[in-house]
Design a protein around this motif. Structure first.
Motif, PDB file in Angstrom:
ATOM      1  N   PHE A   6       0.823  -1.200   0.000  1.00 16.88           N
ATOM      2  CA  PHE A   6       0.000   0.000   0.000  1.00 16.88           C
ATOM      3  C   PHE A   6       0.858   1.252   0.000  1.00 16.88           C
ATOM      4  CE2 PHE A   6      -2.132  -3.332   2.387  1.00 16.88           C
ATOM      5  CZ  PHE A   6      -3.375  -3.372   1.778  1.00 16.88           C
ATOM      6  N   GLU A   7       0.344   2.286  -0.578  1.00 24.21           N
ATOM      7  CA  GLU A   7       0.885   3.631  -0.418  1.00 24.21           C
ATOM      8  C   GLU A   7       0.527   4.025   1.020  1.00 24.21           C
ATOM      9  OE1 GLU A   7       0.739   7.911  -0.228  1.00 24.21           O
ATOM     10  OE2 GLU A   7      -1.021   6.638  -0.137  1.00 24.21           O
ATOM     11  N   LEU A   8       1.352   4.849   1.669  1.00 17.54           N
ATOM     12  CA  LEU A   8       1.190   5.145   3.089  1.00 17.54           C
ATOM     13  C   LEU A   8      -0.211   5.652   3.447  1.00 17.54           C
ATOM     14  CD1 LEU A   8       2.359   5.295   5.921  1.00 17.54           C
ATOM     15  CD2 LEU A   8       3.208   7.584   5.355  1.00 17.54           C
ATOM     16  N   SER A   9      -0.745   6.601   2.682  1.00 11.93           N
ATOM     17  CA  SER A   9      -2.064   7.137   3.025  1.00 11.93           C
ATOM     18  C   SER A   9      -3.149   6.067   2.858  1.00 11.93           C
ATOM     19  CB  SER A   9      -2.392   8.384   2.205  1.00 11.93           C
ATOM     20  OG  SER A   9      -2.563   8.076   0.847  1.00 11.93           O
ATOM     21  N   GLN A  10      -2.989   5.166   1.896  1.00  9.25           N
ATOM     22  CA  GLN A  10      -3.935   4.064   1.736  1.00  9.25           C
ATOM     23  C   GLN A  10      -3.870   3.127   2.941  1.00  9.25           C
ATOM     24  OE1 GLN A  10      -2.357   2.674  -2.036  1.00  9.25           O
ATOM     25  NE2 GLN A  10      -4.188   3.363  -3.112  1.00  9.25           N
ATOM     26  N   LEU A  11      -2.656   2.833   3.398  1.00  6.26           N
ATOM     27  CA  LEU A  11      -2.484   1.965   4.562  1.00  6.26           C
ATOM     28  C   LEU A  11      -3.151   2.580   5.792  1.00  6.26           C
ATOM     29  CD1 LEU A  11      -1.135  -0.523   5.946  1.00  6.26           C
ATOM     30  CD2 LEU A  11       0.793   1.006   6.428  1.00  6.26           C
ATOM     31  N   LEU A  12      -2.860   3.852   6.037  1.00  5.18           N
ATOM     32  CA  LEU A  12      -3.410   4.510   7.220  1.00  5.18           C
ATOM     33  C   LEU A  12      -4.930   4.606   7.163  1.00  5.18           C
ATOM     34  CD1 LEU A  12      -0.796   7.365   7.674  1.00  5.18           C
ATOM     35  CD2 LEU A  12      -1.138   5.393   9.177  1.00  5.18           C
ATOM     36  N   VAL A  13      -5.468   5.127   6.073  1.00  5.52           N
ATOM     37  CA  VAL A  13      -6.902   5.409   5.984  1.00  5.52           C
ATOM     38  C   VAL A  13      -7.729   4.154   5.739  1.00  5.52           C
ATOM     39  CG1 VAL A  13      -8.664   6.673   4.666  1.00  5.52           C
ATOM     40  CG2 VAL A  13      -6.511   7.793   5.268  1.00  5.52           C
ATOM     41  N   VAL A  15      -6.672   0.634   5.547  1.00  8.94           N
ATOM     42  CA  VAL A  15      -6.364  -0.607   6.257  1.00  8.94           C
ATOM     43  C   VAL A  15      -6.441  -0.413   7.770  1.00  8.94           C
ATOM     44  CG1 VAL A  15      -4.637  -2.416   6.610  1.00  8.94           C
ATOM     45  CG2 VAL A  15      -4.935  -1.415   4.340  1.00  8.94           C
ATOM     46  N   LEU A  16      -5.745   0.594   8.270  1.00 11.42           N
ATOM     47  CA  LEU A  16      -5.709   0.820   9.718  1.00 11.42           C
ATOM     48  C   LEU A  16      -6.870   1.688  10.217  1.00 11.42           C
ATOM     49  CD1 LEU A  16      -1.860   1.392  10.138  1.00 11.42           C
ATOM     50  CD2 LEU A  16      -3.177  -0.725  10.445  1.00 11.42           C
ATOM     51  N   ARG A  17      -7.591   2.319   9.269  1.00 14.21           N
ATOM     52  CA  ARG A  17      -8.733   3.181   9.609  1.00 14.21           C
ATOM     53  C   ARG A  17      -8.330   4.325  10.531  1.00 14.21           C
ATOM     54  NH1 ARG A  17     -11.811   1.427   5.851  1.00 14.21           N
ATOM     55  NH2 ARG A  17     -12.622  -0.675   5.947  1.00 14.21           N
ATOM     56  N   VAL A  18      -7.194   4.949  10.214  1.00 10.35           N
ATOM     57  CA  VAL A  18      -6.679   6.064  11.003  1.00 10.35           C
ATOM     58  C   VAL A  18      -6.584   7.295  10.105  1.00 10.35           C
ATOM     59  CG1 VAL A  18      -4.645   6.954  12.216  1.00 10.35           C
ATOM     60  CG2 VAL A  18      -5.321   4.570  12.498  1.00 10.35           C
ATOM     61  N   GLU A  19      -7.158   8.396  10.551  1.00 11.86           N
ATOM     62  CA  GLU A  19      -7.004   9.656   9.834  1.00 11.86           C
ATOM     63  C   GLU A  19      -6.294  10.699  10.691  1.00 11.86           C
ATOM     64  OE1 GLU A  19     -10.405  11.166   7.722  1.00 11.86           O
ATOM     65  OE2 GLU A  19     -10.910   9.178   6.941  1.00 11.86           O
ATOM     66  N   ASP A  20      -6.387  10.552  11.995  1.00  8.29           N
ATOM     67  CA  ASP A  20      -5.704  11.464  12.902  1.00  8.29           C
ATOM     68  C   ASP A  20      -4.530  10.711  13.524  1.00  8.29           C
ATOM     69  OD1 ASP A  20      -4.790  13.177  14.869  1.00  8.29           O
ATOM     70  OD2 ASP A  20      -6.804  13.702  15.576  1.00  8.29           O
ATOM     71  N   VAL A  21      -3.315  11.071  13.091  1.00  8.98           N
ATOM     72  CA  VAL A  21      -2.120  10.375  13.592  1.00  8.98           C
ATOM     73  C   VAL A  21      -1.471  11.135  14.751  1.00  8.98           C
ATOM     74  CG1 VAL A  21      -1.671   9.239  11.381  1.00  8.98           C
ATOM     75  CG2 VAL A  21      -0.603  11.451  11.874  1.00  8.98           C
ATOM     76  N   ASP A  45      -8.445  11.236  -2.201  1.00 10.20           N
ATOM     77  CA  ASP A  45      -8.342  12.315  -1.221  1.00 10.20           C
ATOM     78  C   ASP A  45      -7.707  11.864   0.094  1.00 10.20           C
ATOM     79  OD1 ASP A  45     -10.385  10.736  -0.177  1.00 10.20           O
ATOM     80  OD2 ASP A  45     -11.631  12.458   0.387  1.00 10.20           O
ATOM     81  N   ARG A  46      -7.170  10.672   0.157  1.00 10.64           N
ATOM     82  CA  ARG A  46      -6.623  10.159   1.414  1.00 10.64           C
ATOM     83  C   ARG A  46      -5.548  11.068   2.025  1.00 10.64           C
ATOM     84  NH1 ARG A  46      -7.390   6.068  -2.117  1.00 10.64           N
ATOM     85  NH2 ARG A  46      -8.821   4.406  -1.528  1.00 10.64           N
ATOM     86  N   PRO A  47      -4.564  11.534   1.244  1.00  9.81           N
ATOM     87  CA  PRO A  47      -3.555  12.424   1.846  1.00  9.81           C
ATOM     88  C   PRO A  47      -4.169  13.711   2.410  1.00  9.81           C
ATOM     89  CG  PRO A  47      -2.761  11.569  -0.244  1.00  9.81           C
ATOM     90  CD  PRO A  47      -4.224  11.203  -0.143  1.00  9.81           C
ATOM     91  N   VAL A  48      -5.130  14.258   1.718  1.00 10.00           N
ATOM     92  CA  VAL A  48      -5.787  15.484   2.189  1.00 10.00           C
ATOM     93  C   VAL A  48      -6.580  15.200   3.454  1.00 10.00           C
ATOM     94  CG1 VAL A  48      -7.538  17.218   1.601  1.00 10.00           C
ATOM     95  CG2 VAL A  48      -5.818  16.560  -0.090  1.00 10.00           C
ATOM     96  N   ARG A  49      -7.211  14.061   3.527  1.00  2.21           N
ATOM     97  CA  ARG A  49      -7.946  13.685   4.739  1.00  2.21           C
ATOM     98  C   ARG A  49      -6.998  13.600   5.926  1.00  2.21           C
ATOM     99  NH1 ARG A  49     -11.190   8.654   2.387  1.00  2.21           N
ATOM    100  NH2 ARG A  49     -11.427   8.109   4.587  1.00  2.21           N
ATOM    101  N   LEU A  50      -5.806  13.057   5.712  1.00  3.78           N
ATOM    102  CA  LEU A  50      -4.812  12.999   6.787  1.00  3.78           C
ATOM    103  C   LEU A  50      -4.348  14.398   7.173  1.00  3.78           C
ATOM    104  CD1 LEU A  50      -2.772   9.974   5.438  1.00  3.78           C
ATOM    105  CD2 LEU A  50      -4.122   9.998   7.553  1.00  3.78           C
ATOM    106  N   LEU A  51      -4.078  15.242   6.183  1.00  4.13           N
ATOM    107  CA  LEU A  51      -3.620  16.601   6.464  1.00  4.13           C
ATOM    108  C   LEU A  51      -4.671  17.404   7.233  1.00  4.13           C
ATOM    109  CD1 LEU A  51      -1.851  17.477   3.087  1.00  4.13           C
ATOM    110  CD2 LEU A  51      -0.754  17.181   5.325  1.00  4.13           C
TER     111      LEU A  51
END
Length: 146
Positions: A6-13, A15-21, A45-51
């Motif tokens: 996975f690309e990092l933002s895909q993994l976080l959002v 797979v791990l269901r995390v948006e606030d790190v 929009d995964r990277p933007v959701r993390l930002l």
């Protein structure tokens, strides 16, 4: 293997269901979605959701965000004039946001845009975005030299 890569933002959002790190960056930031992430990886929009969850971060929309910065590996060498023109447009848009940080998920794009902005700064540009020193090569996550 591909179904577990996975690309990092895909993994976080996804797979791990995390948006606030739990990140903190009190600065205006603009985001450049890279061609690779848009067209091949389809990160959406995964990277933007993390930002958006970074405390203190003011996310400033980048005009023509989905337009290539002009790097593209050997493209920049084989088509230097076109690459330079594309970079100039991207830098104009980044500078127009007045953001202090330009974020992207591709080190090649960051190198290309950062190099262009460094050359502008050397020529006396008003206020180019700063680069977070923690992201500089040869530095650890805390900004210390390695």
């Amino acid at each position: 293997m591909a179904d577990r890569t996975f690309e990092l933002s895909q993994l976080l959002v996804d797979v791990l269901r995390v948006e606030d790190v739990g990140a903190l960056l009190p600065a205006p930031v603009t985001y450049h979605p890279t061609c690779h992430s848009l067209r091949l990886l389809r990160v959406g929009d995964r990277p933007v959701r993390l930002l958006r969850h970074v405390a203190g971060l003011d996310l400033v929309e980048l005009p023509d965000a989905d337009v290539c910065c002009g790097f593209g590996g050997t493209f920049a060498v084989k088509n230097a004039d076109t690459s330079t023109a594309m970079l100039a447009d991207k830098m104009r848009n980044v500078l127009g946001t007045r953001a202090e940080v330009c974020a992207a998920g591709d080190s090649s794009c960051l190198m290309h845009i950062g190099g262009g902005l460094s050359r502008l700064r050397a020529g006396g540009a008003d206020r180019p975005p700063r680069r977070d020193p923690r992201l500089d090569p040869g530095r650890g996550a805390g900004g210390e030299s390695s």
